[in-house]
Design a protein around this motif. Structure first.
Motif, PDB file in Angstrom:
ATOM      1  N   GLN A   1      -6.529   0.360  -1.040  1.00  0.00           N
ATOM      2  CA  GLN A   1      -6.918  -0.606  -0.108  1.00  0.00           C
ATOM      3  C   GLN A   1      -7.263  -1.963  -0.468  1.00  0.00           C
ATOM      4  O   GLN A   1      -6.613  -3.039   0.004  1.00  0.00           O
ATOM      5  CB  GLN A   1      -8.168   0.111   0.608  1.00  0.00           C
ATOM      6  N   GLU A   2      -8.231  -1.939  -1.781  1.00  0.00           N
ATOM      7  CA  GLU A   2      -8.418  -3.345  -2.248  1.00  0.00           C
ATOM      8  C   GLU A   2      -7.265  -4.155  -2.859  1.00  0.00           C
ATOM      9  O   GLU A   2      -7.123  -5.293  -2.495  1.00  0.00           O
ATOM     10  CB  GLU A   2      -9.592  -2.851  -3.356  1.00  0.00           C
ATOM     11  N   ARG A   3      -6.635  -3.485  -3.560  1.00  0.00           N
ATOM     12  CA  ARG A   3      -5.118  -4.051  -4.142  1.00  0.00           C
ATOM     13  C   ARG A   3      -4.319  -4.692  -3.044  1.00  0.00           C
ATOM     14  O   ARG A   3      -3.705  -5.637  -3.478  1.00  0.00           O
ATOM     15  CB  ARG A   3      -4.575  -2.893  -5.097  1.00  0.00           C
ATOM     16  N   ALA A   4      -4.206  -3.948  -1.796  1.00  0.00           N
ATOM     17  CA  ALA A   4      -3.467  -4.432  -0.974  1.00  0.00           C
ATOM     18  C   ALA A   4      -4.023  -5.481  -0.095  1.00  0.00           C
ATOM     19  O   ALA A   4      -3.384  -6.019   0.948  1.00  0.00           O
ATOM     20  CB  ALA A   4      -2.945  -3.180  -0.172  1.00  0.00           C
ATOM     21  N   GLY A   5      -5.077  -5.814  -0.392  1.00  0.00           N
ATOM     22  CA  GLY A   5      -5.832  -6.981   0.528  1.00  0.00           C
ATOM     23  C   GLY A   5      -6.570  -6.689   1.900  1.00  0.00           C
ATOM     24  O   GLY A   5      -6.867  -7.664   2.390  1.00  0.00           O
TER      25      GLY A   5
ATOM     26  N   PRO B   1      -6.729   5.997  -6.478  1.00  0.00           N
ATOM     27  CA  PRO B   1      -7.712   6.450  -5.179  1.00  0.00           C
ATOM     28  C   PRO B   1      -7.282   5.317  -4.020  1.00  0.00           C
ATOM     29  O   PRO B   1      -6.514   4.321  -4.044  1.00  0.00           O
ATOM     30  CB  PRO B   1      -9.079   6.141  -5.606  1.00  0.00           C
ATOM     31  N   VAL B   2      -7.456   6.034  -2.930  1.00  0.00           N
ATOM     32  CA  VAL B   2      -6.874   5.172  -1.706  1.00  0.00           C
ATOM     33  C   VAL B   2      -7.721   4.092  -1.423  1.00  0.00           C
ATOM     34  O   VAL B   2      -7.461   2.960  -1.125  1.00  0.00           O
ATOM     35  CB  VAL B   2      -7.070   6.324  -0.301  1.00  0.00           C
TER      36      VAL B   2
ATOM     37  N   ALA C   1       0.748  -1.238  -0.098  1.00  0.00           N
ATOM     38  CA  ALA C   1      -0.063  -0.043   0.132  1.00  0.00           C
ATOM     39  C   ALA C   1       0.788   1.368   0.153  1.00  0.00           C
ATOM     40  O   ALA C   1       0.617   2.265  -0.699  1.00  0.00           O
ATOM     41  CB  ALA C   1      -1.000  -0.184   1.222  1.00  0.00           C
ATOM     42  N   GLU C   2       1.913   1.285   0.722  1.00  0.00           N
ATOM     43  CA  GLU C   2       2.788   2.430   0.754  1.00  0.00           C
ATOM     44  C   GLU C   2       3.277   2.662  -0.485  1.00  0.00           C
ATOM     45  O   GLU C   2       3.460   3.640  -0.995  1.00  0.00           O
ATOM     46  CB  GLU C   2       4.027   2.189   1.856  1.00  0.00           C
ATOM     47  N   ARG C   3       3.868   1.535  -1.257  1.00  0.00           N
ATOM     48  CA  ARG C   3       4.555   1.482  -2.414  1.00  0.00           C
ATOM     49  C   ARG C   3       3.539   2.194  -3.374  1.00  0.00           C
ATOM     50  O   ARG C   3       3.930   3.281  -4.106  1.00  0.00           O
ATOM     51  CB  ARG C   3       5.015   0.432  -3.128  1.00  0.00           C
ATOM     52  N   LEU C   4       2.244   1.759  -3.455  1.00  0.00           N
ATOM     53  CA  LEU C   4       1.365   2.283  -4.338  1.00  0.00           C
ATOM     54  C   LEU C   4       0.882   3.722  -4.393  1.00  0.00           C
ATOM     55  O   LEU C   4       0.568   4.403  -5.148  1.00  0.00           O
ATOM     56  CB  LEU C   4      -0.030   1.518  -4.346  1.00  0.00           C
ATOM     57  N   LEU C   5       0.779   4.205  -2.883  1.00  0.00           N
ATOM     58  CA  LEU C   5       0.752   5.387  -2.506  1.00  0.00           C
ATOM     59  C   LEU C   5       1.661   6.511  -3.170  1.00  0.00           C
ATOM     60  O   LEU C   5       1.268   7.659  -3.426  1.00  0.00           O
ATOM     61  CB  LEU C   5       0.425   5.734  -0.974  1.00  0.00           C
ATOM     62  N   VAL C   6       2.766   5.957  -3.053  1.00  0.00           N
ATOM     63  CA  VAL C   6       4.055   7.037  -3.581  1.00  0.00           C
ATOM     64  C   VAL C   6       4.289   7.031  -4.948  1.00  0.00           C
ATOM     65  O   VAL C   6       4.648   8.100  -5.537  1.00  0.00           O
ATOM     66  CB  VAL C   6       5.209   6.572  -2.633  1.00  0.00           C
ATOM     67  N   THR C   7       4.024   5.710  -5.428  1.00  0.00           N
ATOM     68  CA  THR C   7       4.455   5.658  -7.186  1.00  0.00           C
ATOM     69  C   THR C   7       3.188   5.802  -7.936  1.00  0.00           C
ATOM     70  O   THR C   7       3.392   5.535  -9.188  1.00  0.00           O
ATOM     71  CB  THR C   7       5.159   4.187  -7.248  1.00  0.00           C
TER      72      THR C   7
END
Length: 342
Positions: free
Chosen positions: A308-312, A303-304, A293-299
Protein backbone atom coordinates in the motif's frame (compact mmCIF):
# COMPACT_ATOMS: atom_id res chain seq x y z
CA UNK A 1 -45.99 42.81 -0.08
CA UNK A 2 -43.20 41.79 -2.43
CA UNK A 3 -41.35 39.68 0.15
CA UNK A 4 -44.03 37.02 0.26
CA UNK A 5 -44.16 35.81 -3.36
CA UNK A 6 -40.40 36.29 -3.71
CA UNK A 7 -39.73 34.13 -0.64
CA UNK A 8 -41.75 31.26 -2.04
CA UNK A 9 -40.24 31.68 -5.51
CA UNK A 10 -36.82 31.56 -3.89
CA UNK A 11 -37.78 28.39 -2.02
CA UNK A 12 -38.95 26.77 -5.26
CA UNK A 13 -35.71 27.73 -7.01
CA UNK A 14 -33.59 26.28 -4.20
CA UNK A 15 -35.65 23.08 -4.32
CA UNK A 16 -35.01 22.81 -8.05
CA UNK A 17 -31.29 23.38 -7.53
CA UNK A 18 -31.25 20.62 -4.91
CA UNK A 19 -32.70 18.17 -7.44
CA UNK A 20 -30.30 19.35 -10.14
CA UNK A 21 -27.36 18.87 -7.77
CA UNK A 22 -28.38 15.29 -7.01
CA UNK A 23 -28.27 14.63 -10.77
CA UNK A 24 -24.75 16.10 -11.04
CA UNK A 25 -23.12 12.67 -11.17
CA UNK A 26 -19.61 13.89 -11.89
CA UNK A 27 -19.39 15.17 -8.30
CA UNK A 28 -18.38 12.73 -5.54
CA UNK A 29 -21.33 11.42 -3.54
CA UNK A 30 -20.51 13.18 -0.26
CA UNK A 31 -20.10 16.57 -1.88
CA UNK A 32 -23.22 16.07 -3.98
CA UNK A 33 -25.22 15.27 -0.86
CA UNK A 34 -23.86 18.31 0.97
CA UNK A 35 -24.64 20.69 -1.89
CA UNK A 36 -28.15 19.27 -2.16
CA UNK A 37 -28.48 19.63 1.62
CA UNK A 38 -27.50 23.31 1.43
CA UNK A 39 -30.20 24.02 -1.14
CA UNK A 40 -32.80 22.07 0.85
CA UNK A 41 -32.01 24.04 4.00
CA UNK A 42 -32.20 27.29 2.05
CA UNK A 43 -35.54 26.25 0.56
CA UNK A 44 -36.93 25.57 4.04
CA UNK A 45 -35.55 28.86 5.34
CA UNK A 46 -37.11 30.84 2.50
CA UNK A 47 -40.45 29.05 2.99
CA UNK A 48 -40.49 29.83 6.71
CA UNK A 49 -39.73 33.50 6.01
CA UNK A 50 -42.68 33.54 3.64
CA UNK A 51 -44.95 31.83 6.18
CA UNK A 52 -43.92 34.32 8.84
CA UNK A 53 -44.49 37.49 6.86
CA UNK A 54 -47.32 36.27 4.64
CA UNK A 55 -49.57 34.62 7.20
CA UNK A 56 -48.14 35.65 10.55
CA UNK A 57 -47.17 32.11 11.54
CA UNK A 58 -44.61 32.66 14.29
CA UNK A 59 -44.78 29.09 15.59
CA UNK A 60 -41.94 28.21 13.18
CA UNK A 61 -39.75 31.10 14.32
CA UNK A 62 -37.51 28.84 16.43
CA UNK A 63 -36.75 26.63 13.44
CA UNK A 64 -36.18 29.63 11.18
CA UNK A 65 -33.65 31.11 13.61
CA UNK A 66 -31.53 27.98 13.96
CA UNK A 67 -31.36 27.06 10.26
CA UNK A 68 -28.53 29.54 9.50
CA UNK A 69 -26.42 27.78 12.13
CA UNK A 70 -26.63 24.65 9.96
CA UNK A 71 -26.49 26.30 6.53
CA UNK A 72 -23.03 27.80 7.06
CA UNK A 73 -21.24 24.57 8.06
CA UNK A 74 -22.98 22.53 5.35
CA UNK A 75 -21.75 25.01 2.71
CA UNK A 76 -18.26 24.63 4.12
CA UNK A 77 -18.52 20.84 4.15
CA UNK A 78 -19.73 20.77 0.54
CA UNK A 79 -16.54 22.46 -0.64
CA UNK A 80 -14.03 20.99 1.82
CA UNK A 81 -15.18 17.46 0.96
CA UNK A 82 -13.81 18.07 -2.55
CA UNK A 83 -10.35 18.86 -1.19
CA UNK A 84 -9.70 15.94 1.17
CA UNK A 85 -9.97 12.17 1.22
CA UNK A 86 -13.28 10.47 1.90
CA UNK A 87 -12.14 9.45 5.38
CA UNK A 88 -11.04 12.96 6.25
CA UNK A 89 -14.30 14.36 4.86
CA UNK A 90 -16.32 12.03 7.07
CA UNK A 91 -14.45 13.19 10.16
CA UNK A 92 -15.00 16.82 9.21
CA UNK A 93 -18.71 16.17 8.68
CA UNK A 94 -19.02 14.68 12.16
CA UNK A 95 -17.06 17.50 13.80
CA UNK A 96 -18.80 20.37 12.03
CA UNK A 97 -22.33 19.04 12.29
CA UNK A 98 -21.63 18.21 15.92
CA UNK A 99 -20.50 21.78 16.44
CA UNK A 100 -23.69 23.01 14.74
CA UNK A 101 -25.73 20.91 17.17
CA UNK A 102 -23.86 22.44 20.12
CA UNK A 103 -24.40 25.96 18.78
CA UNK A 104 -28.10 25.17 18.36
CA UNK A 105 -28.26 24.30 22.06
CA UNK A 106 -26.31 27.47 22.91
CA UNK A 107 -28.95 29.54 21.11
CA UNK A 108 -31.55 28.40 23.63
CA UNK A 109 -29.53 29.28 26.71
CA UNK A 110 -31.28 31.96 28.79
CA UNK A 111 -28.67 34.65 28.22
CA UNK A 112 -30.12 38.07 29.11
CA UNK A 113 -28.24 39.96 26.41
CA UNK A 114 -29.97 41.88 23.63
CA UNK A 115 -29.10 40.47 20.22
CA UNK A 116 -27.55 37.32 21.73
CA UNK A 117 -29.06 34.94 19.16
CA UNK A 118 -28.23 37.17 16.21
CA UNK A 119 -24.70 37.58 17.54
CA UNK A 120 -24.15 33.82 17.75
CA UNK A 121 -25.47 33.34 14.21
CA UNK A 122 -23.30 36.19 12.97
CA UNK A 123 -20.19 34.67 14.53
CA UNK A 124 -20.99 31.34 12.88
CA UNK A 125 -21.29 32.95 9.46
CA UNK A 126 -18.11 34.96 9.96
CA UNK A 127 -16.11 31.90 11.02
CA UNK A 128 -17.26 29.81 8.07
CA UNK A 129 -16.76 32.68 5.63
CA UNK A 130 -13.13 32.82 6.73
CA UNK A 131 -12.84 29.03 6.49
CA UNK A 132 -14.15 29.13 2.91
CA UNK A 133 -11.77 31.99 2.09
CA UNK A 134 -8.85 29.83 3.24
CA UNK A 135 -9.91 27.19 0.71
CA UNK A 136 -10.38 29.75 -2.06
CA UNK A 137 -6.92 31.33 -1.75
CA UNK A 138 -5.32 27.96 -2.55
CA UNK A 139 -6.65 28.13 -6.11
CA UNK A 140 -8.65 25.72 -8.22
CA UNK A 141 -6.17 22.86 -7.86
CA UNK A 142 -7.22 22.45 -4.23
CA UNK A 143 -10.27 20.46 -5.39
CA UNK A 144 -8.31 17.22 -5.61
CA UNK A 145 -11.34 14.97 -5.12
CA UNK A 146 -13.37 16.58 -7.92
CA UNK A 147 -12.95 16.01 -11.65
CA UNK A 148 -10.03 18.24 -12.58
CA UNK A 149 -11.87 19.97 -15.42
CA UNK A 150 -14.32 21.31 -12.84
CA UNK A 151 -11.66 23.08 -10.78
CA UNK A 152 -12.22 26.51 -12.34
CA UNK A 153 -16.00 26.29 -12.03
CA UNK A 154 -15.84 25.16 -8.39
CA UNK A 155 -13.38 27.94 -7.59
CA UNK A 156 -15.83 30.51 -8.97
CA UNK A 157 -18.76 28.93 -7.11
CA UNK A 158 -16.72 29.05 -3.91
CA UNK A 159 -16.05 32.77 -4.31
CA UNK A 160 -19.72 33.32 -5.08
CA UNK A 161 -20.68 31.43 -1.90
CA UNK A 162 -18.31 33.53 0.20
CA UNK A 163 -19.78 36.76 -1.15
CA UNK A 164 -23.33 35.52 -0.54
CA UNK A 165 -22.48 34.54 3.04
CA UNK A 166 -20.94 37.94 3.72
CA UNK A 167 -23.99 39.66 2.18
CA UNK A 168 -26.26 37.49 4.35
CA UNK A 169 -24.27 38.44 7.43
CA UNK A 170 -24.66 42.15 6.69
CA UNK A 171 -28.36 41.89 5.85
CA UNK A 172 -29.09 39.89 9.01
CA UNK A 173 -27.27 42.51 11.07
CA UNK A 174 -29.40 45.23 9.49
CA UNK A 175 -32.65 43.34 10.09
CA UNK A 176 -31.68 42.58 13.69
CA UNK A 177 -30.95 46.28 14.27
CA UNK A 178 -34.30 47.32 12.79
CA UNK A 179 -36.19 44.84 14.98
CA UNK A 180 -34.26 46.04 18.04
CA UNK A 181 -35.42 49.58 17.22
CA UNK A 182 -39.00 48.26 16.90
CA UNK A 183 -39.09 49.27 13.26
CA UNK A 184 -40.95 46.18 12.09
CA UNK A 185 -42.15 47.70 8.82
CA UNK A 186 -38.63 48.72 7.87
CA UNK A 187 -37.38 45.25 8.82
CA UNK A 188 -40.06 43.64 6.63
CA UNK A 189 -39.05 45.94 3.78
CA UNK A 190 -35.39 44.98 4.25
CA UNK A 191 -36.35 41.30 4.14
CA UNK A 192 -38.35 41.99 0.97
CA UNK A 193 -35.35 43.58 -0.67
CA UNK A 194 -33.05 40.83 0.53
CA UNK A 195 -35.37 38.12 -0.82
CA UNK A 196 -35.53 39.84 -4.20
CA UNK A 197 -31.76 40.31 -4.18
CA UNK A 198 -31.11 36.64 -3.46
CA UNK A 199 -33.67 35.55 -6.05
CA UNK A 200 -31.95 37.61 -8.75
CA UNK A 201 -28.45 36.38 -7.93
CA UNK A 202 -29.67 32.78 -7.53
CA UNK A 203 -31.32 32.85 -10.96
CA UNK A 204 -28.23 34.49 -12.44
CA UNK A 205 -25.93 31.92 -10.82
CA UNK A 206 -28.09 29.03 -12.03
CA UNK A 207 -28.14 30.37 -15.59
CA UNK A 208 -24.41 31.04 -15.51
CA UNK A 209 -23.66 27.59 -14.11
CA UNK A 210 -25.76 25.78 -16.70
CA UNK A 211 -24.33 27.93 -19.46
CA UNK A 212 -20.80 27.21 -18.32
CA UNK A 213 -21.40 23.48 -18.21
CA UNK A 214 -23.03 23.48 -21.65
CA UNK A 215 -20.32 25.65 -23.14
CA UNK A 216 -17.60 23.49 -21.69
CA UNK A 217 -19.17 20.30 -22.96
CA UNK A 218 -19.50 21.74 -26.44
CA UNK A 219 -15.99 23.18 -26.50
CA UNK A 220 -14.44 20.01 -25.10
CA UNK A 221 -15.90 18.02 -27.98
CA UNK A 222 -14.44 20.44 -30.52
CA UNK A 223 -11.04 20.44 -28.83
CA UNK A 224 -10.99 16.65 -28.74
CA UNK A 225 -11.73 16.41 -32.45
CA UNK A 226 -9.02 18.96 -33.25
CA UNK A 227 -6.24 17.63 -31.03
CA UNK A 228 -6.90 13.96 -30.35
CA UNK A 229 -3.34 12.94 -31.18
CA UNK A 230 -1.86 15.68 -29.00
CA UNK A 231 -4.02 14.63 -26.05
CA UNK A 232 -3.02 10.99 -26.43
CA UNK A 233 0.65 12.04 -26.41
CA UNK A 234 0.14 14.03 -23.21
CA UNK A 235 -1.55 11.12 -21.48
CA UNK A 236 1.30 8.77 -22.43
CA UNK A 237 3.83 11.36 -21.28
CA UNK A 238 2.07 11.60 -17.92
CA UNK A 239 1.96 7.81 -17.64
CA UNK A 240 5.69 7.62 -18.41
CA UNK A 241 6.49 10.21 -15.75
CA UNK A 242 4.38 8.36 -13.20
CA UNK A 243 5.90 4.93 -13.91
CA UNK A 244 9.48 5.53 -15.05
CA UNK A 245 10.18 8.20 -12.44
CA UNK A 246 7.99 6.41 -9.85
CA UNK A 247 6.16 9.67 -9.32
CA UNK A 248 2.98 7.78 -8.41
CA UNK A 249 4.59 6.66 -5.11
CA UNK A 250 4.19 10.16 -3.70
CA UNK A 251 0.86 10.20 -1.80
CA UNK A 252 0.81 14.01 -1.88
CA UNK A 253 1.07 14.18 -5.67
CA UNK A 254 -1.02 16.99 -7.16
CA UNK A 255 -2.21 17.89 -10.63
CA UNK A 256 0.04 20.94 -10.62
CA UNK A 257 3.18 18.94 -9.86
CA UNK A 258 2.39 16.27 -12.42
CA UNK A 259 1.60 18.84 -15.12
CA UNK A 260 4.81 20.70 -14.31
CA UNK A 261 6.80 17.46 -14.65
CA UNK A 262 5.13 16.74 -18.01
CA UNK A 263 5.78 20.33 -19.06
CA UNK A 264 2.25 21.53 -19.82
CA UNK A 265 -0.34 23.73 -18.07
CA UNK A 266 -2.62 22.06 -15.51
CA UNK A 267 -5.74 22.57 -17.56
CA UNK A 268 -4.26 21.10 -20.72
CA UNK A 269 -3.21 17.90 -18.96
CA UNK A 270 -6.56 17.69 -17.20
CA UNK A 271 -8.49 18.00 -20.47
CA UNK A 272 -6.28 15.39 -22.15
CA UNK A 273 -6.74 12.81 -19.39
CA UNK A 274 -10.49 13.41 -19.29
CA UNK A 275 -10.83 13.13 -23.07
CA UNK A 276 -8.60 10.08 -23.59
CA UNK A 277 -9.12 8.06 -20.41
CA UNK A 278 -12.58 9.27 -19.35
CA UNK A 279 -11.43 9.92 -15.78
CA UNK A 280 -9.97 12.83 -13.87
CA UNK A 281 -6.26 13.11 -13.10
CA UNK A 282 -6.62 11.82 -9.52
CA UNK A 283 -8.41 8.72 -10.79
CA UNK A 284 -5.80 8.30 -13.55
CA UNK A 285 -3.00 8.35 -10.99
CA UNK A 286 -4.90 5.88 -8.82
CA UNK A 287 -5.17 3.47 -11.76
CA UNK A 288 -1.38 3.54 -12.12
CA UNK A 289 -1.02 2.96 -8.38
CA UNK A 290 -3.45 0.05 -8.45
CA UNK A 291 -1.61 -1.57 -11.36
CA UNK A 292 1.63 -1.37 -9.39
CA UNK A 293 -0.05 -2.77 -6.28
CA UNK A 294 -1.48 -5.64 -8.33
CA UNK A 295 1.97 -6.40 -9.75
CA UNK A 296 3.58 -6.44 -6.32
CA UNK A 297 0.86 -8.66 -4.88
CA UNK A 298 1.38 -11.26 -7.59
CA UNK A 299 5.19 -11.16 -7.89
CA UNK A 300 6.33 -10.54 -4.30
CA UNK A 301 5.63 -11.72 -0.76
CA UNK A 302 5.73 -8.25 0.74
CA UNK A 303 3.07 -7.46 3.36
CA UNK A 304 -0.05 -5.77 2.06
CA UNK A 305 0.61 -2.73 4.25
CA UNK A 306 4.05 -2.29 2.69
CA UNK A 307 2.60 -2.65 -0.82
CA UNK A 308 0.00 0.00 0.00
CA UNK A 309 2.79 2.43 0.92
CA UNK A 310 4.94 1.57 -2.11
CA UNK A 311 1.96 2.08 -4.41
CA UNK A 312 1.41 5.58 -3.03
CA UNK A 313 -1.81 5.11 -1.06
CA UNK A 314 -1.90 7.22 2.06
CA UNK A 315 -4.35 5.12 4.08
CA UNK A 316 -5.06 1.41 4.32
CA UNK A 317 -8.82 1.88 4.10
CA UNK A 318 -8.54 3.92 0.90
CA UNK A 319 -6.24 1.31 -0.65
CA UNK A 320 -8.56 -1.58 0.19
CA UNK A 321 -11.62 0.27 -1.07
CA UNK A 322 -10.02 1.30 -4.38
CA UNK A 323 -8.42 -2.10 -4.98
CA UNK A 324 -11.64 -4.00 -4.36
CA UNK A 325 -13.53 -1.62 -6.61
CA UNK A 326 -11.02 -2.18 -9.43
CA UNK A 327 -10.33 -5.93 -9.06
CA UNK A 328 -13.41 -7.23 -7.28
CA UNK A 329 -11.45 -8.68 -4.34
CA UNK A 330 -9.56 -7.51 -1.30
CA UNK A 331 -5.76 -7.40 -1.85
CA UNK A 332 -5.07 -10.48 0.30
CA UNK A 333 -7.69 -12.60 -1.42
CA UNK A 334 -6.52 -11.42 -4.84
CA UNK A 335 -2.91 -12.42 -4.03
CA UNK A 336 -3.96 -15.86 -2.80
CA UNK A 337 -6.05 -16.60 -5.88
CA UNK A 338 -3.46 -15.21 -8.32
CA UNK A 339 -0.52 -17.09 -6.82
CA UNK A 340 -2.45 -20.35 -6.54
CA UNK A 341 -3.19 -20.26 -10.27
CA UNK A 342 0.47 -19.91 -11.26
Amino acid sequence: MISIPVSFLLAALFGGLALATLAWRSLPGQARGMFAGVFCLMAVEASLVGMRFAYGHFEFLAVQRILPVWIAPVIYLAFISLTVTVERARRLIVWNLGAAAIVTIVLYLPVPVTGYVDGVIGISYAVYSLALARIWINGQDVFAEAPTNMGGLLHKLLLFSILVMVATLLIDALVAYLFAQERQEDAALAISGASLFFLVIAVGAAIGFLGTRFGRSRNTGKEFAASEARQAELVEAARTVLIDQEFFRDPSLTLTRLARRVGVPDRELSRAVNAVEGVNVSQFVNLVRLAEAERLLVTTDEPVGRIQERAGFLTRSNFYREFQKAYGEAPGAYRKNAQSSL
